[in-house]
Structure formats: C-alpha cells, structure tokens
Design a protein around this motif. Structure first.
Motif, PDB file in Angstrom:
ATOM      1  N   LYS A 119      49.774  28.007  52.229  1.00  0.00           N
ATOM      2  CA  LYS A 119      49.682  29.169  52.890  1.00  0.00           C
ATOM      3  C   LYS A 119      49.586  28.456  54.369  1.00  0.00           C
ATOM      4  CE  LYS A 119      48.818  33.722  52.352  1.00  0.00           C
ATOM      5  NZ  LYS A 119      47.845  34.729  51.687  1.00  0.00           N
ATOM      6  N   VAL A 120      50.193  29.237  55.480  1.00  0.00           N
ATOM      7  CA  VAL A 120      49.690  28.729  56.943  1.00  0.00           C
ATOM      8  C   VAL A 120      49.401  30.279  57.535  1.00  0.00           C
ATOM      9  CG1 VAL A 120      50.659  26.356  57.046  1.00  0.00           C
ATOM     10  CG2 VAL A 120      52.117  28.503  57.502  1.00  0.00           C
ATOM     11  N   GLU A 121      48.723  30.199  58.687  1.00  0.00           N
ATOM     12  CA  GLU A 121      48.616  31.124  59.430  1.00  0.00           C
ATOM     13  C   GLU A 121      49.519  30.931  60.828  1.00  0.00           C
ATOM     14  OE1 GLU A 121      44.214  31.636  60.275  1.00  0.00           O
ATOM     15  OE2 GLU A 121      43.899  32.330  58.210  1.00  0.00           O
ATOM     16  N   VAL A 122      49.941  31.579  61.260  1.00  0.00           N
ATOM     17  CA  VAL A 122      51.043  31.481  62.548  1.00  0.00           C
ATOM     18  C   VAL A 122      50.483  32.273  63.521  1.00  0.00           C
ATOM     19  CG1 VAL A 122      53.284  31.713  63.186  1.00  0.00           C
ATOM     20  CG2 VAL A 122      53.012  31.183  60.780  1.00  0.00           C
ATOM     21  N   PHE A 123      50.271  31.805  64.748  1.00  0.00           N
ATOM     22  CA  PHE A 123      49.613  32.418  65.822  1.00  0.00           C
ATOM     23  C   PHE A 123      50.980  32.503  66.775  1.00  0.00           C
ATOM     24  CE2 PHE A 123      46.243  30.251  63.919  1.00  0.00           C
ATOM     25  CZ  PHE A 123      44.983  31.022  64.121  1.00  0.00           C
ATOM     26  N   THR A 124      51.121  33.560  67.396  1.00  0.00           N
ATOM     27  CA  THR A 124      52.144  33.920  68.425  1.00  0.00           C
ATOM     28  C   THR A 124      51.322  34.109  69.739  1.00  0.00           C
ATOM     29  OG1 THR A 124      52.202  36.307  68.045  1.00  0.00           O
ATOM     30  CG2 THR A 124      53.980  34.888  66.804  1.00  0.00           C
ATOM     31  N   ALA A 125      52.189  33.930  71.135  1.00  0.00           N
ATOM     32  CA  ALA A 125      51.829  33.825  72.378  1.00  0.00           C
ATOM     33  C   ALA A 125      51.371  35.385  72.736  1.00  0.00           C
ATOM     34  CB  ALA A 125      52.857  33.349  73.306  1.00  0.00           C
ATOM     35  N   GLY A 126      50.493  35.389  73.533  1.00  0.00           N
ATOM     36  CA  GLY A 126      49.957  36.547  74.084  1.00  0.00           C
ATOM     37  C   GLY A 126      48.884  37.410  73.503  1.00  0.00           C
ATOM     38  N   VAL A 127      48.536  37.101  72.449  1.00  0.00           N
ATOM     39  CA  VAL A 127      47.499  37.610  71.718  1.00  0.00           C
ATOM     40  C   VAL A 127      46.099  36.980  71.566  1.00  0.00           C
ATOM     41  CG1 VAL A 127      46.888  39.377  69.832  1.00  0.00           C
ATOM     42  CG2 VAL A 127      49.029  39.485  70.596  1.00  0.00           C
ATOM     43  N   THR A 128      46.451  35.701  71.056  1.00  0.00           N
ATOM     44  CA  THR A 128      45.303  34.837  71.157  1.00  0.00           C
ATOM     45  C   THR A 128      45.402  33.672  71.850  1.00  0.00           C
ATOM     46  OG1 THR A 128      46.595  33.155  69.384  1.00  0.00           O
ATOM     47  CG2 THR A 128      45.393  35.107  68.437  1.00  0.00           C
ATOM     48  N   GLU A 129      44.447  32.998  72.007  1.00  0.00           N
ATOM     49  CA  GLU A 129      44.542  31.605  72.945  1.00  0.00           C
ATOM     50  C   GLU A 129      45.139  30.603  72.281  1.00  0.00           C
ATOM     51  OE1 GLU A 129      40.484  30.589  73.392  1.00  0.00           O
ATOM     52  OE2 GLU A 129      39.876  32.861  74.277  1.00  0.00           O
ATOM     53  N   GLU A 130      45.803  30.627  71.028  1.00  0.00           N
ATOM     54  CA  GLU A 130      46.396  29.796  70.535  1.00  0.00           C
ATOM     55  C   GLU A 130      47.831  29.404  71.094  1.00  0.00           C
ATOM     56  OE1 GLU A 130      43.225  28.930  68.074  1.00  0.00           O
ATOM     57  OE2 GLU A 130      45.061  27.596  68.291  1.00  0.00           O
ATOM     58  N   SER A 131      48.361  28.266  71.277  1.00  0.00           N
ATOM     59  CA  SER A 131      50.101  28.350  71.725  1.00  0.00           C
ATOM     60  C   SER A 131      50.855  28.779  70.892  1.00  0.00           C
ATOM     61  CB  SER A 131      50.087  26.934  71.912  1.00  0.00           C
ATOM     62  OG  SER A 131      50.021  26.075  70.725  1.00  0.00           O
ATOM     63  N   SER A 132      51.940  29.229  71.635  1.00  0.00           N
ATOM     64  CA  SER A 132      53.115  29.991  70.742  1.00  0.00           C
ATOM     65  C   SER A 132      53.767  29.044  69.591  1.00  0.00           C
ATOM     66  CB  SER A 132      54.103  30.376  71.696  1.00  0.00           C
ATOM     67  OG  SER A 132      55.178  30.929  71.092  1.00  0.00           O
ATOM     68  N   GLY A 133      53.470  29.695  68.387  1.00  0.00           N
ATOM     69  CA  GLY A 133      54.204  29.132  67.328  1.00  0.00           C
ATOM     70  C   GLY A 133      53.281  28.113  66.497  1.00  0.00           C
ATOM     71  N   TYR A 134      52.036  28.033  67.028  1.00  0.00           N
ATOM     72  CA  TYR A 134      50.896  27.247  66.370  1.00  0.00           C
ATOM     73  C   TYR A 134      50.836  27.808  64.805  1.00  0.00           C
ATOM     74  CZ  TYR A 134      46.285  25.290  65.346  1.00  0.00           C
ATOM     75  OH  TYR A 134      45.278  24.535  64.676  1.00  0.00           O
ATOM     76  N   THR A 135      50.658  26.542  63.969  1.00  0.00           N
ATOM     77  CA  THR A 135      50.386  27.182  62.624  1.00  0.00           C
ATOM     78  C   THR A 135      49.107  26.485  62.134  1.00  0.00           C
ATOM     79  OG1 THR A 135      51.595  25.339  61.680  1.00  0.00           O
ATOM     80  CG2 THR A 135      52.614  27.514  61.966  1.00  0.00           C
ATOM     81  N   LYS A 136      48.301  27.044  61.531  1.00  0.00           N
ATOM     82  CA  LYS A 136      47.096  26.454  60.869  1.00  0.00           C
ATOM     83  C   LYS A 136      46.803  26.653  59.390  1.00  0.00           C
ATOM     84  CE  LYS A 136      42.220  27.354  61.110  1.00  0.00           C
ATOM     85  NZ  LYS A 136      40.902  28.457  61.690  1.00  0.00           N
ATOM     86  N   PRO A 137      46.780  25.515  58.873  1.00  0.00           N
ATOM     87  CA  PRO A 137      47.118  25.211  57.365  1.00  0.00           C
ATOM     88  C   PRO A 137      45.499  26.307  56.685  1.00  0.00           C
ATOM     89  CG  PRO A 137      46.721  23.206  58.014  1.00  0.00           C
ATOM     90  CD  PRO A 137      47.017  24.068  59.294  1.00  0.00           C
ATOM     91  N   THR A 138      45.886  26.751  55.608  1.00  0.00           N
ATOM     92  CA  THR A 138      44.812  27.426  54.894  1.00  0.00           C
ATOM     93  C   THR A 138      44.481  26.522  53.740  1.00  0.00           C
ATOM     94  OG1 THR A 138      45.975  28.695  53.489  1.00  0.00           O
ATOM     95  CG2 THR A 138      45.171  29.653  55.944  1.00  0.00           C
ATOM     96  N   MET A 139      43.559  26.849  52.788  1.00  0.00           N
ATOM     97  CA  MET A 139      43.365  26.049  51.655  1.00  0.00           C
ATOM     98  C   MET A 139      44.008  26.674  50.319  1.00  0.00           C
ATOM     99  SD  MET A 139      41.424  23.457  52.578  1.00  0.00           S
ATOM    100  CE  MET A 139      41.031  22.938  50.682  1.00  0.00           C
ATOM    101  N   GLU A 140      44.890  27.856  50.575  1.00  0.00           N
ATOM    102  CA  GLU A 140      45.462  28.475  49.566  1.00  0.00           C
ATOM    103  C   GLU A 140      46.726  27.560  49.410  1.00  0.00           C
ATOM    104  OE1 GLU A 140      47.137  32.718  48.162  1.00  0.00           O
ATOM    105  OE2 GLU A 140      45.745  32.691  49.855  1.00  0.00           O
TER     106      GLU A 140
END
Length: 57
Positions: free
Chosen positions: A25-46
């Motif tokens: 499972k990954v968390e996907v961050f989109t532009a405009g709402v967070t400080e993360e870059s557009s399309g950035y994914t962060k893996p989880t432990m699941e």
C-alpha cells in the motif's frame, strides 16, 4: 490531497505453485494541498497477496 493505492512489487508462487502478486500500500500525494511534489508516493508497511488471475482478468 492524499489518496491510497496498491503498488505491485513481485510475483510469488504459493506452495501449490499458483502465482500471486505481492502488493504494498502506498499513499499518493497530489499537488496543491500538501507540500509534497505532485504524484509523490510514500510506501506504508501494509502488504497483501492477490491471486494473479484476479489482476489479469
């Protein structure tokens, strides 16, 4: 904005020789709402195993 998705990591065969896909499972961050870059994914432990036949239908 965050969303969740599953990323396929590897194909694994169970004891019967049937192929399954190991997914993480990954968390996907989109532009405009967070400080993360557009399309950035962060893996989880699941993780999960999904039969290959279910994915390729």
């Amino acid at each position: 904005m965050e969303a969740e998705a599953w990323e396929s990591i590897d194909v694994i065969h169970d004891n019967k020789g049937e192929p399954h896909v190991l997914q993480q499972k990954v968390e996907v961050f989109t532009a405009g709402v967070t400080e993360e870059s557009s399309g950035y994914t962060k893996p989880t432990m699941e993780h999960r195993l999904v039969p290959l036949a279910d994915i390729t239908k």
